[in-house]
Motif scaffolding. Structure first.
Motif, PDB file in Angstrom:
ATOM      1  N   ILE A 223      18.263  41.592 -12.347  1.00 39.57           N
ATOM      2  CA  ILE A 223      18.864  41.967 -13.454  1.00 39.57           C
ATOM      3  C   ILE A 223      18.239  43.210 -14.047  1.00 39.57           C
ATOM      4  O   ILE A 223      19.132  44.126 -14.698  1.00 39.57           O
ATOM      5  CB  ILE A 223      18.519  40.740 -14.514  1.00 39.57           C
ATOM      6  N   LEU A 224      17.134  43.553 -13.994  1.00 39.98           N
ATOM      7  CA  LEU A 224      16.485  44.695 -14.583  1.00 39.98           C
ATOM      8  C   LEU A 224      17.470  46.207 -14.017  1.00 39.98           C
ATOM      9  O   LEU A 224      17.581  47.162 -14.762  1.00 39.98           O
ATOM     10  CB  LEU A 224      14.992  44.849 -14.316  1.00 39.98           C
ATOM     11  N   SER A 225      17.808  45.971 -12.851  1.00 41.62           N
ATOM     12  CA  SER A 225      18.456  47.193 -12.259  1.00 41.62           C
ATOM     13  C   SER A 225      19.816  47.446 -12.954  1.00 41.62           C
ATOM     14  O   SER A 225      20.497  48.548 -12.639  1.00 41.62           O
ATOM     15  CB  SER A 225      18.706  46.931 -10.598  1.00 41.62           C
ATOM     16  N   SER A 226      20.305  46.442 -13.443  1.00 38.14           N
ATOM     17  CA  SER A 226      21.439  46.526 -14.336  1.00 38.14           C
ATOM     18  C   SER A 226      21.516  47.181 -15.715  1.00 38.14           C
ATOM     19  O   SER A 226      22.429  47.219 -16.567  1.00 38.14           O
ATOM     20  CB  SER A 226      22.416  45.357 -14.326  1.00 38.14           C
ATOM     21  N   LEU A 227      20.502  47.445 -16.361  1.00 39.08           N
ATOM     22  CA  LEU A 227      20.002  47.561 -17.696  1.00 39.08           C
ATOM     23  C   LEU A 227      20.460  49.169 -17.914  1.00 39.08           C
ATOM     24  O   LEU A 227      20.034  50.075 -16.918  1.00 39.08           O
ATOM     25  CB  LEU A 227      18.553  47.547 -17.993  1.00 39.08           C
ATOM     26  N   CYS A 228      20.884  49.388 -18.990  1.00 37.46           N
ATOM     27  CA  CYS A 228      21.178  50.808 -19.507  1.00 37.46           C
ATOM     28  C   CYS A 228      19.546  51.510 -19.520  1.00 37.46           C
ATOM     29  O   CYS A 228      18.995  50.923 -19.952  1.00 37.46           O
ATOM     30  CB  CYS A 228      22.255  50.790 -20.563  1.00 37.46           C
ATOM     31  N   ILE A 229      19.870  52.798 -20.072  1.00 42.61           N
ATOM     32  CA  ILE A 229      18.734  53.403 -20.336  1.00 42.61           C
ATOM     33  C   ILE A 229      17.792  53.164 -21.447  1.00 42.61           C
ATOM     34  O   ILE A 229      16.668  52.750 -21.542  1.00 42.61           O
ATOM     35  CB  ILE A 229      18.885  55.075 -20.150  1.00 42.61           C
ATOM     36  N   PRO A 230      18.658  52.847 -22.652  1.00 44.86           N
ATOM     37  CA  PRO A 230      18.048  52.389 -23.770  1.00 44.86           C
ATOM     38  C   PRO A 230      17.252  50.926 -23.744  1.00 44.86           C
ATOM     39  O   PRO A 230      16.229  50.871 -24.174  1.00 44.86           O
ATOM     40  CB  PRO A 230      18.967  52.321 -24.959  1.00 44.86           C
ATOM     41  N   CYS A 231      18.144  50.290 -23.197  1.00 45.12           N
ATOM     42  CA  CYS A 231      17.442  48.655 -22.771  1.00 45.12           C
ATOM     43  C   CYS A 231      16.541  48.877 -21.993  1.00 45.12           C
ATOM     44  O   CYS A 231      15.306  48.299 -22.306  1.00 45.12           O
ATOM     45  CB  CYS A 231      18.475  47.948 -22.423  1.00 45.12           C
ATOM     46  N   LYS A 232      16.462  49.627 -20.908  1.00 45.06           N
ATOM     47  CA  LYS A 232      15.249  49.523 -19.897  1.00 45.06           C
ATOM     48  C   LYS A 232      14.051  50.434 -20.655  1.00 45.06           C
ATOM     49  O   LYS A 232      12.888  49.757 -20.644  1.00 45.06           O
ATOM     50  CB  LYS A 232      15.756  50.507 -18.735  1.00 45.06           C
ATOM     51  N   ASP A 233      14.303  51.212 -21.359  1.00 43.22           N
ATOM     52  CA  ASP A 233      13.250  52.034 -22.381  1.00 43.22           C
ATOM     53  C   ASP A 233      12.589  50.903 -23.254  1.00 43.22           C
ATOM     54  O   ASP A 233      11.150  50.996 -23.212  1.00 43.22           O
ATOM     55  CB  ASP A 233      13.703  53.349 -22.772  1.00 43.22           C
ATOM     56  N   GLY A 234      13.294  50.094 -23.672  1.00 41.90           N
ATOM     57  CA  GLY A 234      12.926  49.305 -24.769  1.00 41.90           C
ATOM     58  C   GLY A 234      12.009  48.101 -23.855  1.00 41.90           C
ATOM     59  O   GLY A 234      10.850  47.783 -24.670  1.00 41.90           O
ATOM     60  N   PHE A 235      12.648  47.664 -22.842  1.00 45.16           N
ATOM     61  CA  PHE A 235      11.491  46.829 -22.114  1.00 45.16           C
ATOM     62  C   PHE A 235      10.415  47.243 -21.669  1.00 45.16           C
ATOM     63  O   PHE A 235       9.132  46.674 -21.767  1.00 45.16           O
ATOM     64  CB  PHE A 235      12.423  46.128 -20.994  1.00 45.16           C
ATOM     65  N   GLU A 236      10.400  48.562 -21.254  1.00 39.60           N
ATOM     66  CA  GLU A 236       9.065  49.151 -20.952  1.00 39.60           C
ATOM     67  C   GLU A 236       8.131  49.517 -22.128  1.00 39.60           C
ATOM     68  O   GLU A 236       6.918  49.327 -22.005  1.00 39.60           O
ATOM     69  CB  GLU A 236       9.438  50.692 -20.263  1.00 39.60           C
ATOM     70  N   LYS A 237       8.926  49.797 -23.271  1.00 40.88           N
ATOM     71  CA  LYS A 237       7.935  49.979 -24.434  1.00 40.88           C
ATOM     72  C   LYS A 237       7.320  48.668 -24.835  1.00 40.88           C
ATOM     73  O   LYS A 237       6.247  48.582 -25.434  1.00 40.88           O
ATOM     74  CB  LYS A 237       8.919  50.434 -25.548  1.00 40.88           C
ATOM     75  N   LEU A 238       8.201  47.451 -24.853  1.00 38.14           N
ATOM     76  CA  LEU A 238       7.557  46.064 -25.254  1.00 38.14           C
ATOM     77  C   LEU A 238       6.217  45.765 -24.252  1.00 38.14           C
ATOM     78  O   LEU A 238       5.298  45.282 -24.806  1.00 38.14           O
ATOM     79  CB  LEU A 238       8.529  45.107 -25.022  1.00 38.14           C
ATOM     80  N   LYS A 239       6.388  46.160 -22.786  1.00 37.57           N
ATOM     81  CA  LYS A 239       5.255  45.944 -21.995  1.00 37.57           C
ATOM     82  C   LYS A 239       4.040  46.738 -22.432  1.00 37.57           C
ATOM     83  O   LYS A 239       2.943  46.232 -22.230  1.00 37.57           O
ATOM     84  CB  LYS A 239       5.639  46.059 -20.634  1.00 37.57           C
ATOM     85  N   ASP A 240       4.497  47.943 -22.938  1.00 39.97           N
ATOM     86  CA  ASP A 240       3.233  48.685 -23.197  1.00 39.97           C
ATOM     87  C   ASP A 240       2.546  48.104 -24.257  1.00 39.97           C
ATOM     88  O   ASP A 240       1.325  48.046 -24.588  1.00 39.97           O
ATOM     89  CB  ASP A 240       3.749  50.273 -23.555  1.00 39.97           C
ATOM     90  N   ILE A 241       3.337  47.820 -25.403  1.00 37.55           N
ATOM     91  CA  ILE A 241       2.721  47.261 -26.456  1.00 37.55           C
ATOM     92  C   ILE A 241       2.038  46.077 -26.446  1.00 37.55           C
ATOM     93  O   ILE A 241       0.949  45.894 -26.780  1.00 37.55           O
ATOM     94  CB  ILE A 241       3.795  46.763 -27.648  1.00 37.55           C
ATOM     95  N   LEU A 242       2.476  44.987 -25.458  1.00 40.16           N
ATOM     96  CA  LEU A 242       1.608  43.805 -25.074  1.00 40.16           C
ATOM     97  C   LEU A 242       0.314  44.112 -24.347  1.00 40.16           C
ATOM     98  O   LEU A 242      -0.691  43.516 -24.768  1.00 40.16           O
ATOM     99  CB  LEU A 242       2.383  43.003 -24.223  1.00 40.16           C
ATOM    100  N   ASP A 243       0.373  45.132 -23.492  1.00 36.88           N
ATOM    101  CA  ASP A 243      -0.740  45.511 -22.706  1.00 36.88           C
ATOM    102  C   ASP A 243      -1.670  45.844 -23.743  1.00 36.88           C
ATOM    103  O   ASP A 243      -3.061  45.658 -23.733  1.00 36.88           O
ATOM    104  CB  ASP A 243      -0.495  46.795 -21.761  1.00 36.88           C
ATOM    105  N   LYS A 244      -1.374  46.806 -24.711  1.00 41.37           N
ATOM    106  CA  LYS A 244      -2.333  47.325 -25.703  1.00 41.37           C
ATOM    107  C   LYS A 244      -2.901  46.268 -26.898  1.00 41.37           C
ATOM    108  O   LYS A 244      -3.901  46.192 -27.073  1.00 41.37           O
ATOM    109  CB  LYS A 244      -1.818  48.426 -26.511  1.00 41.37           C
ATOM    110  N   LEU A 245      -1.992  45.190 -26.882  1.00 46.00           N
ATOM    111  CA  LEU A 245      -2.585  44.216 -27.788  1.00 46.00           C
ATOM    112  C   LEU A 245      -3.333  43.216 -26.954  1.00 46.00           C
ATOM    113  O   LEU A 245      -3.947  42.072 -27.686  1.00 46.00           O
ATOM    114  CB  LEU A 245      -1.432  43.242 -28.517  1.00 46.00           C
ATOM    115  N   GLY A 246      -3.388  43.448 -25.844  1.00 51.57           N
ATOM    116  CA  GLY A 246      -4.279  42.404 -25.019  1.00 51.57           C
ATOM    117  C   GLY A 246      -3.545  41.193 -24.521  1.00 51.57           C
ATOM    118  O   GLY A 246      -4.363  40.146 -24.188  1.00 51.57           O
ATOM    119  N   ILE A 247      -2.291  41.221 -24.661  1.00 48.00           N
ATOM    120  CA  ILE A 247      -1.694  39.903 -24.265  1.00 48.00           C
ATOM    121  C   ILE A 247      -1.101  39.861 -23.082  1.00 48.00           C
ATOM    122  O   ILE A 247      -0.399  40.582 -22.627  1.00 48.00           O
ATOM    123  CB  ILE A 247      -0.205  39.688 -25.254  1.00 48.00           C
TER     124      ILE A 247
END
Length: 420
Positions: A223-247
């Protein structure tokens, strides 16, 4: 005639009610500390609320809802989940006028007429959270962190957070067509329900638990291959935030939820001790739902934890990982009973996470000790005439049988030293 509870709707009896009370108290304390406000909605709603929000072709709507007509021929449904009811209340009472960002929690029963299974009866209970007013990846991370913090506060460890993104509505539609093309060529390997789902609601195939369908889904398009650029960027940003929060989390291909209103981030929390039905909670973003039900264009996100499954997981944890949390006050004589009540109140005030039990009758010390043992008390505080005279209490460890005499005004510190 001997009456029994309706199949799939179970009584909760002592001493299990104490576990439920403790769970609810801890949840309220944790969520209110972080600014969530409790909301309570009716058990019954207009059926169309759930059909429109959850999706008319979902299993919940077509197979599981308790729906009936009242005396005025209105179609009513016992709520099968909490989000749709809260969105209805949000719109009806113009809660968006109170603040641009609101966060609620709820605790209560839900109803689905499905085959009873471990941790999921036909009446089951959820602790849920809904946040309105932000579509930022930081809000997504905050909600996921809230779920993680809440489970830890309840005493659960070793759970796994799985995340994915469904993208926006256009992304979901694009992926649905791609998935339909793939599954049509594998139709003979799908269960009968999923053959129908290809026509009506193809994303539901990804959520099927039939082994043959799960094998087909493993090779399905991502499903990730069907994401538009804003949605894909938002998901990458979420993962980065979770990593920085240690989750810690697992990115899980094609994770979807069984409700149509989800878009963007979705997540599921599992625990290995539950076996095949290992989900203890799930949630995600539903940015279109408020507008779809007649409200303003409002971003929103939430999750729900299944209380029965959390309790099973807690009971399955090794004894050393469980919170030690029960103190029994044993008293002899009227004066001691009054002092015992005061000591119990002091313990609860300063050590609010503990369960404090006490005898309210005229039971002998021997009988009270049996009651303490039956209630799995770790410590017993003993107070009789001799102790009153000396200004002391006896604290007995029910596991080691060791007991010590301490000054009455030091009882809280003595308990804290032994349990914390």
């Amino acid at each position: 005639m001997k009456y029994k509870a309706v199949k799939g709707m179970e009584d909760i009896l002592p001493p299990d009610t104490k576990i439920w009370q403790q769970l609810e108290e801890k949840a309220r304390s944790e969520l209110e500390f972080y600014g969530f406000l409790e909301i309570r909605t009716p058990l019954l709603e207009d059926t169309s609320i759930f059909v429109r929000s959850i999706g008319e072709d979902t299993d919940i709507v077509t197979k599981e809802m308790y729906t009936f007509k009242d005396r005025k021929e209105r179609s009513l449904t016992l709520r099968p989940e909490g989000t749709a009811s809260i969105v209805r209340a949000y719109i009806e009472h113009s809660l968006d006028k109170i603040s641009s960002r609101l966060q609620f929690y709820y605790i209560g029963p839900m109803f689905r007429s499905e085959r009873p299974q471990r941790g999921r009866s036909r009446q089951f209970h959820q602790i849920g959270v809904e946040v309105f007013g932000s579509n930022s990846p930081y809000a997504d991370a905050e909600v996921i962190k809230s779920a993680s913090n809440l489970l830890k506060a309840l005493g659960l460890s070793d759970f796994i957070i799985k995340i994915n993104s469904l993208g926006c509505k256009k992304d979901k539609d694009k992926f649905a067509e791609k998935l339909k093309g793939y599954l049509t060529g594998k139709k003979n390997r799908l269960c009968e329900d999923c053959k129908e789902r290809i026509k009506k609601n193809v994303l539901r195939v990804l959520d099927c638990k039939a082994e043959s369908c799960m094998q087909v889904v493993r090779e399905a398009p991502d499903i990730l291959s069907s994401l538009c650029i804003p949605c894909k960027d938002g998901f990458e940003k979420l993962k980065d935030i979770l990593d920085k929060l240690g989750i810690k989390y697992e990115e899980t291909k094609n994770l979807v939820r069984g409700l149509d209103y989800y878009t963007g981030t979705v997540f599921e929390i599992t625990h290995s001790s539950l076996g095949a039905q290992d989900a203890i909670g799930a949630g995600g973003r539903y940015d279109n739902l408020v507008k779809d039900l007649g409200g303003s264009d409002t971003a929103a996100m939430g999750y729900a934890l299944g209380m029965e499954r959390v309790i099973i997981a807690l009971k399955n944890q090794p004894p050393e990982s469980r919170a030690v949390n029960t103190v029994y006050i044993a008293t002899l004589g009227d004066r001691a009973k009054i002092e015992g009540v005061q000591i119990a109140e002091k313990i609860k005030k300063e050590l609010s996470s503990l369960i404090v039990l006490k005898d309210l009758g005229e039971a002998s010390l021997k009988s009270q000790m049996r009651s303490a043992d039956k209630n799995k008390a770790t410590l017993v505080v003993i107070l009789g005439e001799d102790e009153l005279r000396e200004g002391k209490v006896i604290i007995k460890n029910m596991q080691t049988k060791e007991q010590v005499s301490v000054e009455k005004n030091l009882v809280v510190n003595a308990i804290k030293d032994r349990l914390c």
